[in-house]
Design a protein around this motif. Structure first.
Motif, short mmCIF file in Angstrom:
data_model
loop_
_atom_site.label_atom_id
_atom_site.label_comp_id
_atom_site.label_asym_id
_atom_site.label_seq_id
_atom_site.Cartn_x
_atom_site.Cartn_y
_atom_site.Cartn_z
N ILE A 69 2.06 6.15 1.28
CA ILE A 69 1.41 5.57 2.45
C ILE A 69 1.26 4.07 2.31
N SER A 70 0.77 3.67 1.10
CA SER A 70 0.60 2.23 0.94
C SER A 70 1.94 1.50 1.01
N ALA A 105 4.43 2.43 2.91
CA ALA A 105 4.83 2.40 4.31
C ALA A 105 4.06 1.32 5.05
N GLU A 106 2.76 1.18 4.69
CA GLU A 106 1.93 0.18 5.36
C GLU A 106 2.41 -1.23 5.06
N ALA A 107 2.90 -1.41 3.87
CA ALA A 107 3.32 -2.74 3.45
C ALA A 107 4.52 -3.23 4.24
#
Lengths: 293, 131
Positions: free
Chosen positions: A287-288, A290-292
Motif C-alpha cells: 500500500i505504501s 502504491a501511495e508513493a
C-alpha cells in the motif's frame, strides 16, 4: 523470532511425540488390565495360605522349631530385596521404591548394621548403584520374562532361603510398590524373615479348626507352609509391581500426552500470529508503495 | 450327609478347580489318602505325585508338586505349587519333568526323600511309555 518454517517443524515434531506417548499409554492400559487379572487370579492362593498359617500359628506356641518364624535371634545383618521395574518412563515408580530402600539402608548403616542387597529389576539397581553398589550381593534380571510366572518367584525365594540357611543374614525385607489404583501406587516394605504370622481371622467353620489332625506334625506342616509362603509373598510382590508399573506408566504417559497437546496449541497460536503479522507487513509495504507513486 | 464334597485346587497362578467332587485321592507326605465327604479335619503336606479327582461326571488326574491339603467334613482345599493335568503332560513338558525328577533323586539326602523322588520318577516313566 523463529521463522514460520521453524515453527512448522516444531509443531510436527511435538505431534509425533504426542502420537508416541498416546500409543504407550494405550499399550500400558492394555497390559495393566492383563496384570490386574493375573494379580486377581493369584489372590485365592495367598489368602488360603495366610489363613492356614494363621490357624496353625495361633496353635503353636513353641516357634523355635521353625527358624523362618523365629529368626536367628539376632538382627545384625539385613537383607533388602528391592524389586523395581526393568524399564523407565513410568513416572515416579522406580524412584519411589529406590528411595524407600535407600532410606532404610542408610538408617540401618547409621545404626552400625550390615546391609546386603538383592536387586530384582534393572532400574532400581542402576539408581542405587552409586551410593550402595558395594552392598549388592545379587542382581536378578527379569527383562527377558514376558509374563511373571511362579517359577520366577520361586527361584528368588530359593536364593533367599539358601542365603538364610548359610547364615548370611538375620532379617529379610522385601521392597515393592503396592498397587492401590491407576493413579496411586505405594512403595512398601514387607518383612519376609522372620515371618510374621498374620492375625487370625475368625473363620466360619470356627470350632472345627481346633481338632485338625496334622501329618507329619504340626511343627513340620507349619515350617513347610512358612517356606512356601516366602515364594508366595515374593510372587505377590512381583505381580503387584507389574500392575503398579503399568499403572504408573499409564498416568505418566497420559500427562505427557496432555502436555504435548497444550504445547501444540501454544505453538499453533504463535505460528498463526506470526503468519498474520507477515501478511500485514507485506500489505503495508504494497500500500505504501502504491501511495508513493 | 452329602455325597459330594466341595473341592478346591489352588495354585499361585490361578484357581485350577472349584466344585463338587465324589472322592479325591491325595498324595500326602506320609502316604496317599482318599478324602470322601465327611472326612475328619485333617491337614497334610503333599509329596510330588498324582492327585486323582473323581467327579460326578468322570475322573481327572493331575500331577501336583509341593503344597498342603486341608480337609474338613464338607470341603477339601489343596494348595499346590504346580498342578498339571496328566493329559497336558506330554512330549517336551514330560521330558523336562523327568529330568527334574532325576535330579531330585540324585540330590536326595535321606531314605524318605529318595523314596518320594523314586515314586515320582516311576509315575513319569509310566506316562512316557504310554505316550
Amino acid at each position: 523470532m523463529p521463522s514460520l518454517k521453524d515453527l512448522r517443524n516444531r509443531i510436527t515434531s511435538v505431534k509425533a511425540t504426542r502420537k508416541i506417548t498416546k500409543a504407550m499409554q494405550m499399550v500400558a492400559a492394555a497390559k495393566l488390565r492383563r496384570a490386574q487379572e493375573v494379580a486377581t487370579a493369584a489372590r485365592p492362593y495367598a489368602e488360603r495360605m495366610d489363613q492356614m498359617i494363621a490357624n496353625l500359628g495361633s496353635r503353636i506356641t513353641d516357634k523355635g522349631s521353625a527358624p523362618l518364624l523365629a529368626g536367628t535371634g539376632r538382627d545384625q545383618t539385613y537383607l533388602l530385596i528391592v524389586m523395581t521395574g526393568e524399564r523407565g518412563l513410568a513416572g515416579g515408580f522406580n524412584t519411589n521404591i529406590s528411595k524407600l530402600a535407600r532410606q532404610e539402608a542408610q538408617r540401618l548403616l547409621a545404626q552400625g548394621k550390615t546391609v546386603k542387597m538383592m536387586m530384582v529389576g534393572r532400574k532400581g539397581a542402576e539408581a542405587l548403584k552409586r551410593e550402595l553398589g558395594n552392598h549388592y550381593i545379587d542382581r536378578i534380571d527379569l527383562r527377558a520374562v514376558r509374563q511373571i510366572a511362579f517359577a520366577n518367584a520361586d527361584e528368588i525365594a530359593g536364593k533367599v532361603l539358601k542365603l538364610f540357611e548359610a547364615g548370611e543374614f538375620d532379617v529379610a525385607k522385601l521392597y515393592f510398590a503396592e498397587f492401590k489404583s491407576v493413579i496411586k501406587q505405594d512403595p512398601v516394605a514387607l518383612q519376609l524373615i522372620p515371618a510374621k504370622i498374620p492375625e487370625t481371622k475368625a473363620q466360619a467353620t470356627g470350632g472345627a479348626e481346633a481338632i485338625h489332625q496334622y501329618e507329619p506334625s504340626e511343627e513340620e506342616v507349619l515350617g513347610d507352609l512358612v517356606t512356601l509362603n516366602i515364594s508366595t509373598q515374593i510372587f505377590r510382590g512381583l505381580l503387584e509391581n507389574v500392575a503398579s508399573f503399568y499403572g504408573a506408566q499409564m498416568s505418566a504417559m497420559d500427562s505427557a500426552t496432555r502436555n504435548a497437546g497444550e504445547m501444540i496449541n501454544k505453538l499453533t497460536l504463535k505460528y498463526n500470529r506470526t503468519r498474520q503479522a507477515m501478511i500485514t507487513k507485506e500489505l503495508i509495504e504494497i500500500i505504501s508503495g502504491a501511495e508513493a507513486l | 450327609m452329602a455325597a459330594t464334597l466341595n473341592f478346591e485346587l489352588v495354585t499361585p497362578e490361578r484357581l485350577v478347580f472349584s466344585g463338587e467332587a465324589n472322592q479325591v485321592v491325595v498324595p500326602g507326605a506320609e502316604g496317599d489318602f482318599a478324602v470322601l465327604a465327611g472326612h475328619s479335619p485333617f491337614i497334610s503336606t503333599l509329596r510330588p505325585g498324582v492327585l486323582e479327582v473323581t467327579l460326578p461326571q468322570g475322573s481327572q488326574r493331575l500331577l501336583v508338586k509341593k503344597g498342603v491339603a486341608e480337609a474338613d467334613p464338607d470341603r477339601l482345599t489343596i494348595l499346590a505349587q504346580t498342578a498339571v493335568p496328566l493329559e497336558e503332560l506330554t512330549g517336551e513338558r514330560l521330558a523336562s519333568e523327568l529330568r527334574a525328577a532325576e535330579e531330585q533323586l540324585a540330590a536326595a539326602k535321606d531314605d524318605h526323600a529318595r523314596m518320594v523322588a523314586e515314586g515320582l520318577l516311576d509315575v513319569l516313566k509310566r506316562m512316557q511309555l504310554k505316550s
